[in-house]
Design a protein around this motif. Structure first.
Motif, PDB file in Angstrom:
ATOM      1  N   LEU A 304     -42.809  34.025  44.338  1.00  0.00           N
ATOM      2  CA  LEU A 304     -43.149  32.964  43.187  1.00  0.00           C
ATOM      3  C   LEU A 304     -42.842  31.734  43.538  1.00  0.00           C
ATOM      4  CD1 LEU A 304     -43.843  32.611  40.090  1.00  0.00           C
ATOM      5  CD2 LEU A 304     -41.397  32.898  39.417  1.00  0.00           C
ATOM      6  N   ALA A 305     -43.644  30.630  43.380  1.00  0.00           N
ATOM      7  CA  ALA A 305     -43.406  29.359  43.437  1.00  0.00           C
ATOM      8  C   ALA A 305     -43.414  28.689  42.114  1.00  0.00           C
ATOM      9  CB  ALA A 305     -44.648  28.855  44.376  1.00  0.00           C
ATOM     10  N   LEU A 306     -42.331  28.188  41.711  1.00  0.00           N
ATOM     11  CA  LEU A 306     -41.722  27.701  40.388  1.00  0.00           C
ATOM     12  C   LEU A 306     -42.052  26.137  40.332  1.00  0.00           C
ATOM     13  CD1 LEU A 306     -41.931  29.073  37.664  1.00  0.00           C
ATOM     14  CD2 LEU A 306     -39.306  29.350  38.061  1.00  0.00           C
ATOM     15  N   ARG A 307     -42.761  25.823  39.389  1.00  0.00           N
ATOM     16  CA  ARG A 307     -42.710  24.327  39.308  1.00  0.00           C
ATOM     17  C   ARG A 307     -42.193  23.851  37.796  1.00  0.00           C
ATOM     18  NH1 ARG A 307     -45.052  19.489  40.656  1.00  0.00           N
ATOM     19  NH2 ARG A 307     -44.789  17.868  38.897  1.00  0.00           N
ATOM     20  N   THR A 308     -41.462  23.010  37.466  1.00  0.00           N
ATOM     21  CA  THR A 308     -41.165  22.506  36.338  1.00  0.00           C
ATOM     22  C   THR A 308     -41.045  21.003  36.241  1.00  0.00           C
ATOM     23  OG1 THR A 308     -39.757  22.780  34.309  1.00  0.00           O
ATOM     24  CG2 THR A 308     -38.465  22.502  36.503  1.00  0.00           C
ATOM     25  N   THR A 309     -40.817  20.385  35.083  1.00  0.00           N
ATOM     26  CA  THR A 309     -40.773  19.119  34.612  1.00  0.00           C
ATOM     27  C   THR A 309     -39.500  18.759  33.851  1.00  0.00           C
ATOM     28  OG1 THR A 309     -43.013  18.899  34.777  1.00  0.00           O
ATOM     29  CG2 THR A 309     -42.293  17.117  34.106  1.00  0.00           C
ATOM     30  N   PHE A 310     -38.943  17.623  33.852  1.00  0.00           N
ATOM     31  CA  PHE A 310     -37.633  16.994  33.499  1.00  0.00           C
ATOM     32  C   PHE A 310     -38.045  15.773  32.802  1.00  0.00           C
ATOM     33  CE2 PHE A 310     -35.434  21.150  33.788  1.00  0.00           C
ATOM     34  CZ  PHE A 310     -35.393  21.272  35.193  1.00  0.00           C
ATOM     35  N   ILE A 311     -37.427  15.453  31.497  1.00  0.00           N
ATOM     36  CA  ILE A 311     -37.030  14.021  30.899  1.00  0.00           C
ATOM     37  C   ILE A 311     -35.866  13.683  31.221  1.00  0.00           C
ATOM     38  CG2 ILE A 311     -37.531  12.575  28.868  1.00  0.00           C
ATOM     39  CD1 ILE A 311     -40.006  14.496  28.185  1.00  0.00           C
ATOM     40  N   VAL A 312     -35.491  12.737  31.640  1.00  0.00           N
ATOM     41  CA  VAL A 312     -34.139  12.179  31.791  1.00  0.00           C
ATOM     42  C   VAL A 312     -34.132  10.785  30.823  1.00  0.00           C
ATOM     43  CG1 VAL A 312     -33.643  13.139  34.011  1.00  0.00           C
ATOM     44  CG2 VAL A 312     -34.484  10.571  33.830  1.00  0.00           C
ATOM     45  N   GLY A 313     -33.008  10.572  30.289  1.00  0.00           N
ATOM     46  CA  GLY A 313     -32.709   9.432  29.123  1.00  0.00           C
ATOM     47  C   GLY A 313     -33.338   9.589  27.893  1.00  0.00           C
ATOM     48  N   THR A 341     -38.807   9.368  33.150  1.00  0.00           N
ATOM     49  CA  THR A 341     -37.611   8.743  32.265  1.00  0.00           C
ATOM     50  C   THR A 341     -38.432   8.716  30.939  1.00  0.00           C
ATOM     51  OG1 THR A 341     -38.756   6.640  32.757  1.00  0.00           O
ATOM     52  CG2 THR A 341     -36.932   7.438  34.070  1.00  0.00           C
ATOM     53  N   PHE A 342     -37.786   8.756  29.693  1.00  0.00           N
ATOM     54  CA  PHE A 342     -37.986   9.073  28.670  1.00  0.00           C
ATOM     55  C   PHE A 342     -38.715   7.784  28.308  1.00  0.00           C
ATOM     56  CE2 PHE A 342     -38.546   9.771  24.209  1.00  0.00           C
ATOM     57  CZ  PHE A 342     -38.109   8.582  23.511  1.00  0.00           C
ATOM     58  N   SER A 343     -40.036   7.855  27.537  1.00  0.00           N
ATOM     59  CA  SER A 343     -40.749   6.738  27.162  1.00  0.00           C
ATOM     60  C   SER A 343     -40.951   6.860  25.496  1.00  0.00           C
ATOM     61  CB  SER A 343     -42.325   6.952  27.691  1.00  0.00           C
ATOM     62  OG  SER A 343     -43.119   5.980  27.113  1.00  0.00           O
ATOM     63  N   ALA A 352     -37.791   7.961  15.432  1.00  0.00           N
ATOM     64  CA  ALA A 352     -36.237   7.675  14.338  1.00  0.00           C
ATOM     65  C   ALA A 352     -35.193   7.456  15.359  1.00  0.00           C
ATOM     66  CB  ALA A 352     -36.207   8.940  13.506  1.00  0.00           C
ATOM     67  N   LEU A 353     -35.272   8.284  16.630  1.00  0.00           N
ATOM     68  CA  LEU A 353     -34.094   8.109  17.401  1.00  0.00           C
ATOM     69  C   LEU A 353     -34.088   6.956  18.281  1.00  0.00           C
ATOM     70  CD1 LEU A 353     -34.127  11.674  18.930  1.00  0.00           C
ATOM     71  CD2 LEU A 353     -32.913  10.925  16.923  1.00  0.00           C
ATOM     72  N   GLY A 354     -35.155   6.125  18.170  1.00  0.00           N
ATOM     73  CA  GLY A 354     -35.066   4.943  19.009  1.00  0.00           C
ATOM     74  C   GLY A 354     -35.309   5.199  20.450  1.00  0.00           C
ATOM     75  N   ASP A 355     -34.636   4.145  21.230  1.00  0.00           N
ATOM     76  CA  ASP A 355     -34.798   4.297  22.733  1.00  0.00           C
ATOM     77  C   ASP A 355     -33.420   3.601  23.323  1.00  0.00           C
ATOM     78  OD1 ASP A 355     -37.210   3.076  25.219  1.00  0.00           O
ATOM     79  OD2 ASP A 355     -35.434   4.634  25.267  1.00  0.00           O
ATOM     80  N   PRO A 356     -32.172   4.411  22.945  1.00  0.00           N
ATOM     81  CA  PRO A 356     -30.810   3.827  23.057  1.00  0.00           C
ATOM     82  C   PRO A 356     -30.424   3.785  24.752  1.00  0.00           C
ATOM     83  CG  PRO A 356     -30.591   6.055  22.016  1.00  0.00           C
ATOM     84  CD  PRO A 356     -32.354   5.594  22.171  1.00  0.00           C
ATOM     85  N   ILE A 357     -30.817   4.448  25.369  1.00  0.00           N
ATOM     86  CA  ILE A 357     -30.277   4.670  26.828  1.00  0.00           C
ATOM     87  C   ILE A 357     -31.023   3.579  27.553  1.00  0.00           C
ATOM     88  CG2 ILE A 357     -30.104   6.127  28.917  1.00  0.00           C
ATOM     89  CD1 ILE A 357     -29.553   8.515  27.083  1.00  0.00           C
ATOM     90  N   PRO A 358     -30.206   2.801  28.123  1.00  0.00           N
ATOM     91  CA  PRO A 358     -30.812   1.470  29.106  1.00  0.00           C
ATOM     92  C   PRO A 358     -31.363   1.945  29.965  1.00  0.00           C
ATOM     93  CG  PRO A 358     -28.284   1.415  28.414  1.00  0.00           C
ATOM     94  CD  PRO A 358     -28.732   2.660  28.158  1.00  0.00           C
ATOM     95  N   PRO A 359     -32.652   1.073  30.342  1.00  0.00           N
ATOM     96  CA  PRO A 359     -33.670   1.350  31.358  1.00  0.00           C
ATOM     97  C   PRO A 359     -32.859   1.785  32.684  1.00  0.00           C
ATOM     98  CG  PRO A 359     -34.144  -0.566  30.031  1.00  0.00           C
ATOM     99  CD  PRO A 359     -32.882  -0.178  29.698  1.00  0.00           C
ATOM    100  N   GLU A 360     -31.867   0.971  33.086  1.00  0.00           N
ATOM    101  CA  GLU A 360     -31.138   1.342  34.211  1.00  0.00           C
ATOM    102  C   GLU A 360     -30.401   2.269  34.304  1.00  0.00           C
ATOM    103  OE1 GLU A 360     -28.696  -1.308  31.767  1.00  0.00           O
ATOM    104  OE2 GLU A 360     -30.786  -1.441  32.400  1.00  0.00           O
TER     105      GLU A 360
END
Ligand code: SF4
Length: 455
Positions: A304-313, A341-343, A352-360
């Motif tokens: 099996l070849a398994l691909r996934t995706t993650f969102i950070v921040g 990265t979270f958009s 409602a959660l806003g975007d509190p994690i700084p881009p860097e």
């Protein structure tokens, strides 16, 4: 340069699902006698099938629209279609004056009507063709395919829209709830693609594992796959993208394992691995299920070849939640990992959660995640050295061919670089001779040697 009457230029942006809509719109226009041109300068009708998913994609769509609007000449019409227009409707005009027509993604099938209205109205005001919220994706149109061919492959759309509650995602706002295409319509199209010599069929939807739910089907995707292997026995590869965790069932795994045509490949975006983050994302948070199911899939499909995706921040993501994600990636050893990265997406439940994690910090977490995954990807690739693979050729030049193995979905995974020039669309057995982080190098082999695959 004279504008050529009855011609169109169509620019398709975004995902494979948008590419299919673009191809369908082009077919409708050609059925009406319009001729496609590859450059906008002399085309009468200019169409951009936009993407509105996340900020960078929206920006790209706006830039292309602005360029065409700026260069547009008397006798040319500019139509903005797709997800950006569906999401922002008339507001697009504030950002791009000069658009003549706006067509929502749910009504791609009305493209001829919009063009006709523009051409027949002496001094048309911008034309809006936007379905209201309630209107879902329209039905299949007789004779209009819902697939997109490239080389020996074809994306085949099996459904559109999504009913999942993912807090960060605007797709349900744009596309509405999931609408599955009738089984027979998909099978008929697959037969036509087989007759055209397609070797790889790539099933796409926002969530392929939800296929048939709105048709009252149980295990709709597994059932559809069983129909497909009977309907198109000459298609070598059937690939499944966009599986939703929690809906990769035992039956689906069994059907994938029992049919040689169905590749031992699965794209299953997980988005994160810490239960608290997943709960804030309104995503399935039962990480034990993920461990168990991946272990089961690998036991039943050893290749099996398994691909996934993650969102950070994602809002609220603590250092320890992020470290839990890194530990998970080290433990699961995915073949392929995509990361974003979270958009911040207005109108979604995460607003409602806003975007509190700084881009860097987001950037730094993205890089740390890829630094964990890259050596894993390389080690797995190195384990293929000396082994045999079938490679679907996508191009060749100066004595070298480029292709993909069963482990590589188009545009998002790796490539196999082969000595020798082979026809596009042919499947060539090779022996892997070298490994890079994402790609492999290989030498072609006589047909005699056994091919590495699940069965
Ligand atoms: S399943 Fe995918 S398309 Fe559907 S809401 Fe979630 S992220 Fe968006």
């Amino acid at each position: 340069m004279k504008i050529q009457q009855g011609t169109f230029y169509l620019l398709s942006l975004g995902c494979a699902k948008n590419t299919v809509d673009s191809d369908s719109m082009a077919q409708l226009l050609m059925a009406e006698g319009y001729r496609p041109l590859s450059a906008p300068s002399r085309a009468e009708v200019l169409i951009v099938n936009t993407c509105g998913f996340i900020a960078p994609a929206r920006e790209e769509s706006i830039q292309h629209l602005r360029t065409l609007a700026r260069k547009k000449r008397q006798g040319q019409w500019l139509i903005a279609a797709g997800c950006l227009t569906q999401r922002y409707g008339k507001h697009i005009l504030e950002q791009v004056p000069g658009i003549d027509g706006i067509l929502g993604t749910r009504r791609w099938m009305d493209i001829v009507q919009v063009v006709r209205q523009l051409r027949n109205t002496p001094h048309p005001q911008p034309l809006y063709h936007l379905p209201d919220e309630a209107q879902t994706i329209g039905p299949d149109l007789p004779g209009i395919s819902r697939s997109s061919r490239f080389g020996g492959s074809a994306y085949l759309k099996i459904a559109d829209g999504c009913r999942r509650p993912c807090a960060f995602c605007a797709i349900p706002l744009i596309k509405g709830p999931a609408v599955s295409r009738p089984v027979e319509s998909i099978l008929e199209e697959a037969r036509q693609l087989q007759a055209q010599g397609v070797r790889e069929l790539i099933l796409i939807a926002q969530d392929t594992t939800d296929y048939g739910h709105d048709l009252g089907m149980k295990e709709g995707l597994a059932t559809l796959l069983e129909h497909l292997v009977r309907a198109v026995p000459e298609i070598d590869w059937i690939r499944v993208l966009y599986a939703y965790p929690g809906h990769v069932t035992d039956r689906l795994i069994e059907v994938m394992a029992n049919h040689r045509q169905i590749l031992p490949y699965l794209d299953m975006p997980l988005q994160h691995a810490h239960p608290d983050t997943l709960r804030r994302m309104r995503r399935p948070a039962n990480i034990e299920w993920v461990y168990r199911t991946i272990e089961k899939m690998r036991r039943i499909m050893p290749n099996l070849a398994l691909r996934t995706t993650f969102i950070v921040g994602y809002p609220g993501e603590t250092e320890s939640e992020f470290n839990a994600l890194l530990d998970f990636v080290r433990a699961m050893r995915f073949d392929r990992v995509g990361a974003f990265t979270f958009s911040f997406e207005p109108g979604t439940a995460s607003e409602a959660l806003g975007d509190p994690i700084p881009p860097e910090v987001k950037r730094e977490r993205y890089e740390r995640l890829m630094e964990v995954q890259q050596p894993i990807s390389l080690e797995i690739n190195q384990s293929f050295i000396g082994k045999r693979l079938d490679v679907l050729i996508e191009g060749h030049e100066k004595g070298i061919s480029i292709g993909r193995s069963y482990r590589d979905a188009p545009e998002i995974d790796g490539l196999v670089i082969i000595e020798g020039e082979f026809p596009v669309g042919s499947i060539v057995p090779v022996q892997v001779s070298g490994a890079m982080t994402y790609d492999l190098s290989a030498v072609p082999l006589p047909q005699s040697l056994p091919v590495l695959q699940a069965l």
